[in-house]
Design an enzyme around this catalytic site. Structure first.
Site: not given
Length: 158
Positions: A86-88, A120, A125, A132
Site C-alpha cells: 500500500i503506497a500513497v 506485514e 509505521n 489496518y
C-alpha cells in the site's frame, strides 16, 4: 477503465487496475514513500504480470492528465490473500486515499472469495497500523528483523 472512488478537496479520485505501462508511476510513488525504495522495478514488473496479483492504482482526475497518487497490491493464491503493498504519495497523504485503497482491496478479496487476508507492516509505521486496525486487522505475531535499511521488525496482521 477508470471508476470514481472519492472526492478530495473538490477534485475527483478515480481508480483502475494497473499494468506494465504504469511501472514508472509505481516506482515514483515507491521512492517518494521510501527513499531507498521498497521494491525494485523488477519486483513490480513481476507483480504486474502475474495473474495472482490484483494491482490497483488511484489517480487524481484532472482535465489535462490523470496522475497516479497511490497504488496497492493484493496477492492471492487459492483462498488466501495478502496485501503486499500500500503506497500513497506523501503529497496527498492523510486525506482518505489510503482508507479508500484498503476498502477497494478488501472488496476485491471478497470478490475473489478469499477466506483469509494478511499483511506485514513495520512496527514503527503507526499511521499504517492504525489504518489496518480500523479494518479489523490485529497484530498476531512479530517477525524479527524482517525489514532492511533500517533493520526493523514487522508485525504480521490478520
Amino acid at each position: 477503465m477508470f471508476k470514481r472512488t472519492l472526492r478530495l478537496n473538490h477534485r475527483e479520485i478515480i481508480h483502475r487496475c494497473l499494468n506494465i505501462n504504469d511501472l514508472n508511476d509505481i516506482v515514483r510513488i515507491d521512492r517518494a514513500c521510501w527513499p531507498i525504495g521498497c521494491w525494485s522495478p523488477a519486483q513490480y514488473t513481476h507483480d504486474l504480470s502475474s495473474n495472482q496479483n490484483y494491482v490497483l492504482g488511484m489517480f487524481l482526475n484532472q482535465p489535462e492528465n490523470k496522475s497516479m497518487v497511490a497504488f496497492g497490491i493484493l496477492y492471492h493464491l487459492f483462498d488466501e490473500g495478502q496485501i503486499t503493498q500500500i503506497a500513497v504519495d506523501p503529497i496527498v497523504s492523510n486525506q482518505g486515499i489510503g482508507t479508500s485503497l484498503m476498502e477497494l482491496l478488501i472488496n476485491q478479496s471478497r470478490n475473489l472469495n478469499l477466506q483469509s487476508l494478511t499483511l506485514e507492516v513495520r512496527e514503527s509505521n503507526h499511521p499504517a497500523i492504525k489504518l489496518y486496525e480500523k479494518f479489523g486487522f490485529v497484530v498476531v505475531r512479530v517477525i524479527r528483523n524482517y525489514y532492511n535499511d533500517p533493520i526493523e521488525n514487522a508485525f504480521g496482521m490478520y
